[in-house]
Design a protein around this motif. Structure first.
Motif, PDB file in Angstrom:
ATOM      1  N   ASP A  54       0.819  -1.216   0.000  1.00 46.06           N
ATOM      2  CA  ASP A  54       0.000   0.000   0.000  1.00 46.06           C
ATOM      3  C   ASP A  54       0.852   1.266   0.000  1.00 46.06           C
ATOM      4  N   ASN A  55       2.141   1.105  -0.340  1.00 45.23           N
ATOM      5  CA  ASN A  55       3.084   2.215  -0.422  1.00 45.23           C
ATOM      6  C   ASN A  55       3.301   2.898   0.928  1.00 45.23           C
ATOM      7  N   THR A  56       3.240   2.115   1.987  1.00 45.66           N
ATOM      8  CA  THR A  56       3.596   2.628   3.312  1.00 45.66           C
ATOM      9  C   THR A  56       4.885   1.949   3.768  1.00 45.66           C
ATOM     10  N   PHE A  57       5.537   2.598   4.720  1.00 48.37           N
ATOM     11  CA  PHE A  57       6.739   1.989   5.290  1.00 48.37           C
ATOM     12  C   PHE A  57       6.484   1.509   6.718  1.00 48.37           C
ATOM     13  N   ARG A  58       5.532   2.149   7.400  1.00 44.23           N
ATOM     14  CA  ARG A  58       5.171   1.812   8.780  1.00 44.23           C
ATOM     15  C   ARG A  58       6.409   1.893   9.693  1.00 44.23           C
ATOM     16  N   PRO A  59       6.992   3.070   9.777  1.00 44.31           N
ATOM     17  CA  PRO A  59       8.254   3.241  10.510  1.00 44.31           C
ATOM     18  C   PRO A  59       8.168   2.969  12.007  1.00 44.31           C
ATOM     19  N   LYS A  60       6.980   3.120  12.578  1.00 43.88           N
ATOM     20  CA  LYS A  60       6.856   2.960  14.019  1.00 43.88           C
ATOM     21  C   LYS A  60       6.544   1.515  14.424  1.00 43.88           C
ATOM     22  N   ALA A  61       6.273   0.671  13.440  1.00 40.27           N
ATOM     23  CA  ALA A  61       6.028  -0.746  13.738  1.00 40.27           C
ATOM     24  C   ALA A  61       7.341  -1.427  14.096  1.00 40.27           C
ATOM     25  N   ASN A  62       7.278  -2.441  14.941  1.00 37.27           N
ATOM     26  CA  ASN A  62       8.491  -3.181  15.296  1.00 37.27           C
ATOM     27  C   ASN A  62       8.975  -4.008  14.113  1.00 37.27           C
ATOM     28  N   ARG A 166      30.282   4.268  15.589  1.00 36.87           N
ATOM     29  CA  ARG A 166      29.352   5.391  15.487  1.00 36.87           C
ATOM     30  C   ARG A 166      28.057   5.007  14.768  1.00 36.87           C
ATOM     31  N   ILE A 167      27.633   3.763  14.992  1.00 41.17           N
ATOM     32  CA  ILE A 167      26.363   3.313  14.442  1.00 41.17           C
ATOM     33  C   ILE A 167      25.246   3.556  15.449  1.00 41.17           C
ATOM     34  N   THR A 168      25.598   3.674  16.711  1.00 44.81           N
ATOM     35  CA  THR A 168      24.625   4.050  17.733  1.00 44.81           C
ATOM     36  C   THR A 168      25.211   5.151  18.601  1.00 44.81           C
ATOM     37  N   SER A 169      24.347   6.042  19.045  1.00 50.26           N
ATOM     38  CA  SER A 169      24.741   7.049  20.028  1.00 50.26           C
ATOM     39  C   SER A 169      24.211   6.689  21.398  1.00 50.26           C
ATOM     40  N   GLY A 170      23.480   5.557  21.479  1.00 51.63           N
ATOM     41  CA  GLY A 170      22.823   5.230  22.734  1.00 51.63           C
ATOM     42  C   GLY A 170      21.610   6.130  22.942  1.00 51.63           C
ATOM     43  N   LEU A 171      20.947   5.976  24.067  1.00 51.00           N
ATOM     44  CA  LEU A 171      19.807   6.821  24.398  1.00 51.00           C
ATOM     45  C   LEU A 171      20.285   8.099  25.073  1.00 51.00           C
ATOM     46  N   SER A 172      19.434   9.085  25.158  1.00 52.56           N
ATOM     47  CA  SER A 172      19.847  10.413  25.609  1.00 52.56           C
ATOM     48  C   SER A 172      20.360  10.434  27.041  1.00 52.56           C
ATOM     49  N   ASP A 173      19.944   9.447  27.856  1.00 47.79           N
ATOM     50  CA  ASP A 173      20.371   9.438  29.253  1.00 47.79           C
ATOM     51  C   ASP A 173      21.647   8.620  29.476  1.00 47.79           C
ATOM     52  N   GLY A 174      22.300   8.201  28.392  1.00 46.01           N
ATOM     53  CA  GLY A 174      23.527   7.436  28.535  1.00 46.01           C
ATOM     54  C   GLY A 174      23.303   5.936  28.663  1.00 46.01           C
ATOM     55  N   SER A 175      22.079   5.466  28.463  1.00 48.21           N
ATOM     56  CA  SER A 175      21.790   4.030  28.471  1.00 48.21           C
ATOM     57  C   SER A 175      21.675   3.541  27.026  1.00 48.21           C
ATOM     58  N   PHE A 176      21.553   2.220  26.853  1.00 45.68           N
ATOM     59  CA  PHE A 176      21.408   1.666  25.513  1.00 45.68           C
ATOM     60  C   PHE A 176      20.024   1.052  25.289  1.00 45.68           C
ATOM     61  N   GLY A 177      19.385   0.577  26.338  1.00 45.99           N
ATOM     62  CA  GLY A 177      18.071  -0.056  26.194  1.00 45.99           C
ATOM     63  C   GLY A 177      18.147  -1.374  25.463  1.00 45.99           C
ATOM     64  N   PRO A 178      19.013  -2.303  25.904  1.00 43.22           N
ATOM     65  CA  PRO A 178      19.241  -3.539  25.137  1.00 43.22           C
ATOM     66  C   PRO A 178      18.000  -4.410  24.995  1.00 43.22           C
ATOM     67  N   GLY A 179      17.086  -4.369  25.947  1.00 41.17           N
ATOM     68  CA  GLY A 179      15.899  -5.213  25.888  1.00 41.17           C
ATOM     69  C   GLY A 179      14.734  -4.584  25.168  1.00 41.17           C
ATOM     70  N   GLU A 180      14.869  -3.329  24.761  1.00 40.22           N
ATOM     71  CA  GLU A 180      13.765  -2.654  24.087  1.00 40.22           C
ATOM     72  C   GLU A 180      13.606  -3.168  22.656  1.00 40.22           C
ATOM     73  N   ASN A 181      12.369  -3.109  22.150  1.00 43.31           N
ATOM     74  CA  ASN A 181      12.118  -3.507  20.774  1.00 43.31           C
ATOM     75  C   ASN A 181      12.738  -2.510  19.802  1.00 43.31           C
ATOM     76  N   THR A 182      13.078  -2.997  18.621  1.00 42.55           N
ATOM     77  CA  THR A 182      13.629  -2.144  17.562  1.00 42.55           C
ATOM     78  C   THR A 182      12.549  -1.888  16.532  1.00 42.55           C
ATOM     79  N   THR A 183      12.227  -0.639  16.268  1.00 39.05           N
ATOM     80  CA  THR A 183      11.221  -0.312  15.265  1.00 39.05           C
ATOM     81  C   THR A 183      11.845  -0.376  13.872  1.00 39.05           C
ATOM     82  N   ARG A 184      10.984  -0.368  12.859  1.00 38.27           N
ATOM     83  CA  ARG A 184      11.472  -0.377  11.490  1.00 38.27           C
ATOM     84  C   ARG A 184      12.271   0.888  11.184  1.00 38.27           C
TER      85      ARG A 184
END
Length: 497
Positions: A54-62, A166-184
């Protein structure tokens, strides 16, 4: 008679080729202002991701593991049409993503577990780090610490590699969030960075350095101006290095492998100056590193335009720093224009010491020249540590090359990376027997001290790239114009071959 400060001149010699990509694909659910739009467009243009029918990318979907396998396979141009003996209990050959899953499994990039690939499961950020590390053979490692990733964590090494490259900057608070889901969208950004350096981040978000929030104002690791040298020694022990300053007092350098970096100026048994480019202090109102220059102006007003010494007015740089006189000291805030003019360092000097130094430049001596060289080196490493870069090694051969170029510029009255014989920095390094994979040079003149030279470099994009670049060694050379007393600075960075 009024005196005015000399302008800063900063140059970098580095080889680069422009890279531009023309967008060919668009998705109806992707606004151009979306934070990941450029990277999503890039991987679409490369044929890595096609979006939905449908020509969508759905960037916020996991992003699912099957989608990940397809994008990785496309990015690496793996042969997804070849016959494969890869078998998974939950993916048969009729599955739409089977060719891609088989291709990444064949390469050892994604293997699943217990005979299952789990194609519909969401990819966690830790899993994403492992996949990209294996897919793109990321070997570069640096001592980068995220607050929520311990050294014994199963994906620690892969997360380190993502940050080091330099592929990740981590999260703004200095954490990485390893268990969090990755969105598209997130995976698209990580993948674009892995594929093309243009998209990589400049810095890693660092966790707070642990400064005691109840520490007294303007105390640096428990020590402030006016404290005795004995208190400094009893609080922090022996310094890592001792160097000379432009004022004549002694700089005592303290750090923990370049963490918690502070220089204390000591004169007549008393601390009379302090400099730090890390999170080691607070002011009376809670102002700290990474607050903005507008926060400083709100608290302190407009900065001084000059310091009056005797009958002369000594002009101050006010675009990239701000100096204030208060409580018997001059406080200079240095700002990072590449990060919204946030405070990147601070220098405190006892007002009597500052006002008694009735000149711009120090009297040139061999020992002062050597001290300037060492300070340039140490301050650079403290800056790299703060941004999660690897520590540079001092290199005597490169220092000789740098020293000779600074002296050449003084002697022949020019300021350029290319000398009067037409030799560029790379020519000079090779001539001196230095073999390297990559190299860069920073030069400067007129800055009154290594502190000001370093802060000037950090506010120039190309110089900053060298200071924070992927190099292994650094040589520094300083020379003085004997009549004008101006210092000339040269840094030579390289990775040995």
């Amino acid at each position: 008679m009024k005196k005015s400060a000399l302008p800063f001149f900063l140059l970098l010699f580095i080889i680069a080729l422009p890279l531009s990509l023309e967008a060919k694909t668009s998705f109806k659910d992707l606004e151009s202002s979306f934070w990941a739009a450029e990277e999503i467009q890039f991987i679409a243009d490369q044929g890595v991701a096609a979006g939905y029918k449908d020509n969508t990318f759905r960037p916020k979907a996991n992003v699912s593991r099957a989608q990940t396998a397809k994008m990785i396979s496309n990015a690496l141009d793996l042969d997804a049409d070849s016959q494969s003996d890869q078998e998974f209990n939950d993916v048969d050959e009729s599955h739409a993503a089977y060719p891609y899953i088989a291709a990444v499994a064949e390469e050892g990039i994604m293997n699943g577990s217990d005979g299952n690939f789990r194609p519909n499961e969401t990819l966690s950020r830790a899993q994403m780090a492992v996949v990209l590390s294996q897919a793109f053979d990321l070997n570069e490692k640096e001592d980068i610490s995220f607050s929520d990733v311990s050294e014994d964590y199963w994906a620690f090494s892969s997360i380190q590699r993502l940050a080091a490259n330099r592929i990740t900057s981590g999260l703004s608070d200095g954490s990485f969030g390893p268990g969090e889901n990755t969105t598209r969208a997130q995976f698209s950004v990580f993948l674009a960075r892995a594929m093309e350096e243009e998209y990589r981040v400049e810095e890693v978000n660092l966790p707070p350095s642990g400064v005691d929030s109840e520490e007294e104002a303007w105390h640096f690791r428990g020590v402030t101006i006016g404290d005795s040298a004995d208190k400094l020694a009893s609080t922090l022990g022996e310094p890592e290095e001792t160097e000379k300053s432009r004022y004549g007092f002694e700089w005592r350098l303290y750090h923990d492998d370049y963490d918690n970096y502070v220089q204390y100026g000591v004169e007549n048994g008393e601390v009379v100056a302090v400099y730090s480019n890390q999170d080691t202090w607070r002011d009376e109102s809670g102002l700290q590193l990474d607050d903005s220059n507008s926060d400083v102006i709100d608290g302190y007003g407009d900065p001084l335009q000059y310091i009056q010494k005797g009958g002369s007015n000594f002009s101050l740089e006010t675009e990239e720093s701000g100096t204030y006189k208060e409580n018997g000291r001059y406080t200079t805030f240095f700002y990072d224009k590449h990060r919204d003019n946030r405070i990147t360092a601070v220098l405190l000097v006892d007002s009597e010491v500052e006002e008694n130094f009735n000149q711009y430049y120090a009297e040139p001596t061999k020992s002062l020249k050597e001290s300037y060289e060492h300070q340039v080196f140490h301050i650079a490493n403290a800056q790299r540590k703060r941004y999660g870069r690897s520590i540079l090694e001092w290199d005597d051969m490169a220092s000789g090359t740098a020293r000779a170029h600074s002296a050449d510029m003084v002697r022949n009255q020019f300021f350029d990376h290319t000398n009067l014989d037409g030799e560029n920095p790379f020519d000079r390094m090779r001539k001196d027997g230095i073999k390297f994979y990559n190299a860069a040079e920073n030069i400067a003149y007129g800055q009154v001290s290594p502190i000001f030279a370093h802060e000037g470099w950090m506010n120039s994009k190309s110089h900053r790239d060298s200071l924070l670049g992927n190099y292994k060694r650094l040589g520094v050379g300083v020379a003085f114009n004997e009549s004008r007393k101006q210092p000339y600075y040269t840094q030579n960075f390289f990775t040995p071959r």
